[in-house]
Design a protein around this motif. Structure first.
Motif, mmCIF file in Angstrom:
data_model
loop_
_atom_site.group_PDB
_atom_site.id
_atom_site.type_symbol
_atom_site.label_atom_id
_atom_site.label_comp_id
_atom_site.label_asym_id
_atom_site.label_seq_id
_atom_site.Cartn_x
_atom_site.Cartn_y
_atom_site.Cartn_z
ATOM 1 N N ASP A 190 0.834 -1.209 0.000
ATOM 2 C CA ASP A 190 0.000 0.000 0.000
ATOM 3 C C ASP A 190 0.864 1.252 0.000
ATOM 4 O O ASP A 190 0.626 2.202 -0.758
ATOM 5 C CB ASP A 190 -0.906 0.028 1.239
ATOM 6 N N GLN A 191 1.866 1.270 0.852
ATOM 7 C CA GLN A 191 2.709 2.457 1.000
ATOM 8 C C GLN A 191 3.505 2.740 -0.268
ATOM 9 O O GLN A 191 3.628 3.892 -0.683
ATOM 10 C CB GLN A 191 3.647 2.275 2.199
ATOM 11 N N GLU A 216 13.109 9.865 -5.545
ATOM 12 C CA GLU A 216 13.805 8.581 -5.646
ATOM 13 C C GLU A 216 14.186 8.067 -4.259
ATOM 14 O O GLU A 216 14.105 6.867 -3.979
ATOM 15 C CB GLU A 216 15.047 8.727 -6.520
ATOM 16 N N GLU A 217 14.624 8.993 -3.394
ATOM 17 C CA GLU A 217 14.993 8.603 -2.030
ATOM 18 C C GLU A 217 13.764 8.130 -1.247
ATOM 19 O O GLU A 217 13.838 7.142 -0.495
ATOM 20 C CB GLU A 217 15.643 9.789 -1.319
ATOM 21 N N LYS A 218 12.633 8.834 -1.432
ATOM 22 C CA LYS A 218 11.402 8.432 -0.753
ATOM 23 C C LYS A 218 10.955 7.048 -1.226
ATOM 24 O O LYS A 218 10.553 6.199 -0.410
ATOM 25 C CB LYS A 218 10.313 9.471 -1.014
ATOM 26 N N PHE A 219 11.033 6.829 -2.548
ATOM 27 C CA PHE A 219 10.669 5.519 -3.090
ATOM 28 C C PHE A 219 11.627 4.443 -2.582
ATOM 29 O O PHE A 219 11.217 3.318 -2.270
ATOM 30 C CB PHE A 219 10.688 5.558 -4.614
ATOM 31 N N LYS A 220 12.908 4.803 -2.488
ATOM 32 C CA LYS A 220 13.917 3.841 -2.028
ATOM 33 C C LYS A 220 13.598 3.365 -0.613
ATOM 34 O O LYS A 220 13.681 2.162 -0.315
ATOM 35 C CB LYS A 220 15.298 4.489 -2.074
ATOM 36 N N LYS A 221 13.193 4.292 0.263
ATOM 37 C CA LYS A 221 12.865 3.919 1.642
ATOM 38 C C LYS A 221 11.677 2.968 1.683
ATOM 39 O O LYS A 221 11.706 1.956 2.400
ATOM 40 C CB LYS A 221 12.552 5.175 2.456
ATOM 41 N N MET A 222 10.629 3.277 0.916
ATOM 42 C CA MET A 222 9.457 2.413 0.894
ATOM 43 C C MET A 222 9.790 1.055 0.269
ATOM 44 O O MET A 222 9.297 0.010 0.711
ATOM 45 C CB MET A 222 8.324 3.077 0.107
ATOM 46 N N ASP A 228 12.367 -5.648 3.051
ATOM 47 C CA ASP A 228 12.669 -6.206 4.367
ATOM 48 C C ASP A 228 11.487 -6.996 4.927
ATOM 49 O O ASP A 228 11.663 -8.097 5.475
ATOM 50 C CB ASP A 228 13.048 -5.086 5.337
ATOM 51 N N ASN A 229 10.281 -6.438 4.788
ATOM 52 C CA ASN A 229 9.093 -7.138 5.291
ATOM 53 C C ASN A 229 8.850 -8.439 4.523
ATOM 54 O O ASN A 229 8.469 -9.459 5.102
ATOM 55 C CB ASN A 229 7.867 -6.235 5.196
ATOM 56 N N SER A 230 9.078 -8.385 3.204
ATOM 57 C CA SER A 230 8.885 -9.592 2.387
ATOM 58 C C SER A 230 9.922 -10.655 2.741
ATOM 59 O O SER A 230 9.594 -11.843 2.862
ATOM 60 C CB SER A 230 8.979 -9.242 0.896
#
Length: 574
Positions: A190-191, A216-222, A228-230
Motif C-alpha cells: 500500500d505504502q 527517488e529517495e522516498k521511493f527507495k525507503k518504501m 525487508d518485510n517480504s
C-alpha cells in the motif's frame, strides 16, 4: 474468514467440483502404480514371467496416462474457477467502492483501495487456481497411502505415529509467526503504491522543482521497507521445507532400517518394502502439500481481511425507500445546517447556515481560503450529509430523493477539473450519454468550447490523453462546464471553475449561463468580477454566513466584501 467469500465461487461451483473430481481420480491412479510395481518385483521378476511383467507394465502406463489427462483437465477447470472467482470478487468490491460516500472513501487511501482490488484479489484467486490440487490431493493421498502401507505392513506404519506430531508442531509455530508478517507485507505494498501514485500524478511539479532525487529517495525507503518485510515473511515460511526434509529423510532411514531387518527375518519381501517406500514418499509429499496449503491460506487470510474491510464498510449515505420524488425547479433551502467531516471533530466546518436560494437564480459565493465554500455546495448533491439541520430542494429534504436522481439533477464542476482518457466527445458524453450532436454544440457554445474546438484537426474526436494532458487548464475547465451542461441540470454548481480562463472568455461563459433561466446557478469564485452580476452574493467567513446581498449592497455595507473588491481593483490597476 474465508467462508465470507465462498458465495463468489457459487457461479463457478461446477468447475470447482469438476476440478476436485479430477484431482481425486488422478490421485487414485497414481496410488495404484506402486502396488503394480510391487507385483512386478515380487511375482513377475521372482518367477521370470515376462508376460506378467508386460501386462502389469501396460497397466502402469495406462494409469500414468490417465493421471496425466486428469491433471490437464484439473488445470483447466481450476483456472476457470479461480479466475471467475477473482472477477466476481473484484466486481463486487469495485461496486462497493462506487457506492462509498466521500466520508467512506476517506477511511482508505486511494493506493490501498487499488491494492485491495488488484494484488489482494489476485492472491485469493491464485489460492483457488493453485490451491485446489494440494487441498484435495493431499488428504486423499494421505489416507489412501496410509491404508496401503497398513495393508502391506501394519507394524512399519507405526513410524508415522511419531513423525506426524513433530510436523504438526513445527507447522503450527511457522504459521503463527508468518501470518502477521504477510499482513505487514501487504501494508508495505500500500505504502509503495502511494508513493508511485503521488509521483505520477504530480510528475510535472516534481520536474519543475527538480525534486527527482528526493522522490527517488522516498521511493527507495518504501522499497527497502517492502523488501525487508517480504524477506522476513518468506524467511520464516521457508523453514517449512527444511523441517519436512529433515523429517522425511529421518523417516526413510528408519523404515529402511526396520524394513531391512524384517526382510532378513523373512517377514517382509523386497517388493513389499519397495512399494511401502513409494507410499511413504507419497505420504510425506502429502504432508508437505498440507503444510504448503496452510502457508498459502495464511497469506490468503491476510488479503481476505483487507478485502472484507472494504466489503463491510457501510456507506453512510443511503437511498430513501420511496424513490419517486423528482426535482422540478431547483429551489434550495439551508435550514440551520451544521457540518463536520468527522463525527469526532470538536469544531464544525459549517455552522448555523440558514438561507434560501430561489429557483432559477444566480448565486455567487465568496470567501477567503478555508471559509468552507466547497463544503457548503457539496451538501446539495449529498456528496456529504449534514451533521445537523437539513438541506431542502423544492421543499423536500435532499435525503428524500434517490441519490442517482438527485445527483443527476445537480450539475457540479469541481474545483479540481478531471477529464478521462479518450476523445473530447467521449468526455462530454459523461454528462449525458444520449446527447445528440446538437446538444453537444449547444453546451460547447455556452461554455465557450467552440472558440478552440475547431483548432483541433479531429474536432470532437481529438484524443485528450490521460487526464486531459493535451489541452490547457482553461480549455479543460470549459470542457468540464460543457459536460455538466449536457445534463440539463436543475441546479448548476461551479466551484471556482473559470479561474484559468481570461476575463473575456469568462464574460462569454457568464452570458451563456444567463440564458439558463430554469437552472439555479451557484458560482464559487475568487474574483469579484466573476459574481458581481449575481442575483445574490453570499459571504462566508470561517464556516459562517457573514452577509448576503447584491454587489451594490455588500460593497456599501460589508467590510469583507469591500476588502476583497478594492484589493482586486487595486491589483488590476483600476
Amino acid at each position: 474468514m474465508l467462508k465470507r467469500l465462498f458465495p463468489y465461487a457459487q457461479k463457478h461451483r461446477k468447475y470447482l467440483m469438476l476440478a476436485c473430481a479430477c484431482v481425486i481420480l488422478e490421485t487414485v491412479f497414481e496410488l495404484v502404480i506402486p502396488t503394480l510395481m510391487a507385483d512386478i518385483i515380487d511375482i513377475g521378476v521372482a518367477n521370470s514371467d515376462k508376460g506378467y511383467i508386460l501386462w502389469k507394465g501396460a497397466q502402469m502406463i495406462i494409469c500414468a496416462l490417465l493421471a496425466l489427462i486428469l491433471g490437464i483437465m484439473y488445470a483447466r477447470f481450476a483456472a476457470t474457477a479461480g479466475q471467475g472467482f477473482g472477477a466476481e470478487l473484484r466486481k463486487d468490491e469495485f461496486e462497493r467502492v462506487q457506492n462509498f460516500s466521500f466520508a467512506n472513501t476517506d477511511h482508505f487511501s486511494t493506493s490501498s483501495l487499488i491494492t485491495r482490488l488488484t494484488s489482494d484479489v489476485t492472491i485469493l484467486q491464485t489460492a483457488i487456481s493453485n490451491g485446489i490440487r494440494p487441498l484435495v490431493r493431499a488428504p486423499v493421498m494421505l489416507l489412501m497411502a496410509l491404508f496401503f502401507t497398513f495393508t502391506i505392513n501394519p507394524e512399519l506404519t507405526m513410524v508415522f505415529v511419531v513423525v506426524t506430531p513433530i510436523l504438526a508442531c513445527g507447522l503450527f509455530v511457522i504459521v503463527r509467526k508468518v501470518g502477521p508478517l504477510y499482513r505487514l507485507m501487504q501494508a508495505s505494498i500500500d505504502q509503495i503504491n502511494t508513493v508511485v501514485q503521488e509521483n505520477l500524478n504530480a510528475i510535472r511539479v516534481v520536474k519543475s522543482y527538480v525534486r527527482e532525487g528526493y522522490e527517488e529517495e522516498k521511493f527507495k525507503k518504501m522499497n527497502i521497507a517492502l523488501r525487508d518485510n517480504s524477506e522476513h515473511a518468506f524467511r520464516t515460511s521457508v523453514w517449512n521445507m527444511p523441517l519436512f526434509q529433515y523429517v522425511m529423510y529421518t523417516t526413510i532411514i528408519c523404515i529402511l532400517f526396520f524394513g531391512g531387518q524384517m526382510i532378513f527375518e523373512g517377514v517382509m519381501k523386497v517388493g513389499e518394502l519397495t512399494g511401502f517406500l513409494s507410499y511413504v514418499m507419497q505420504i510425506l509429499n502429502s504432508l508437505m502439500m498440507i503444510s504448503a496449503v496452510f502457508l498459502m491460506l495464511t497469506r490468503s487470510i491476510a488479503s481476505c481481511e483487507r478485502i472484507i474491510e472494504v466489503l463491510d464498510e457501510v456507506p453512510d449515505i443511503h437511498d430513501p425507500q420511496n424513490k419517486d420524488l423528482i426535482v422540478n425547479s431547483g429551489d434550495i433551502t439551508f435550514h440551520h445546517v451544521y457540518f463536520k467531516y468527522k463525527t469526532t471533530a470538536k469544531e464544525y466546518v459549517l455552522s448555523n447556515i440558514d438561507m434560501h436560494i430561489p429557483a432559477g437564480s444566480t448565486i455567487g459565493i465568496l470567501g477567503g481560503t478555508g471559509s468552507a465554500k466547497t463544503s457548503l455546495v457539496q451538501l446539495i448533491p449529498r456528496l456529504y450529509d449534514v451533521s445537523e439541520g437539513e438541506v431542502l430542494i423544492d421543499g423536500h429534504n435532499v435525503k428524500e430523493y434517490s441519490i442517482e436522481h438527485l445527483r443527476d439533477s445537480v450539475g457540479m464542476v469541481l474545483q479540481k477539473n478531471v477529464l478521462f482518457s479518450g476523445t473530447i466527445r467521449e468526455n462530454l458524453l459523461w454528462g449525458n450519454e444520449h446527447a445528440t450532436d446538437e446538444d453537444i454544440d449547444w453546451a460547447c457554445h455556452v461554455a465557450s468550447v467552440d472558440e478552440f474546438i475547431h483548432q483541433f484537426p479531429k474536432g470532437y474526436e481529438t484524443d485528450l490523453g490521460q487526464g486531459g494532458v493535451n489541452v490547457s487548464g482553461g480549455q479543460k475547465q470549459r470542457l468540464c462546464i460543457a459536460r455538466a451542461l449536457l445534463k440539463h441540470p436543475k441546479v448548476l454548481i461551479l466551484d471556482d471553475s473559470t479561474s484559468a480562463v481570461d476575463t473575456a472568455t469568462e464574460a462569454n461563459i457568464r452570458e451563456g449561463l444567463a440564458t439558463l433561466k430554469e437552472t439555479t446557478k451557484l458560482i464559487i469564485a475568487q474574483r469579484v468580477s466573476s459574481i458581481q452580476h449575481a442575483d445574490q452574493i453570499i459571504i462566508l467567513d470561517d464556516g459562517h454566513i457573514n452577509a448576503i446581498g447584491t454587489h451594490d449592497e455588500l460593497l456599501k455595507n460589508n467590510s469583507i466584501y469591500q476588502d476583497i473588491y478594492y484589493s482586486q481593483m487595486e491589483g488590476a490597476g483600476l
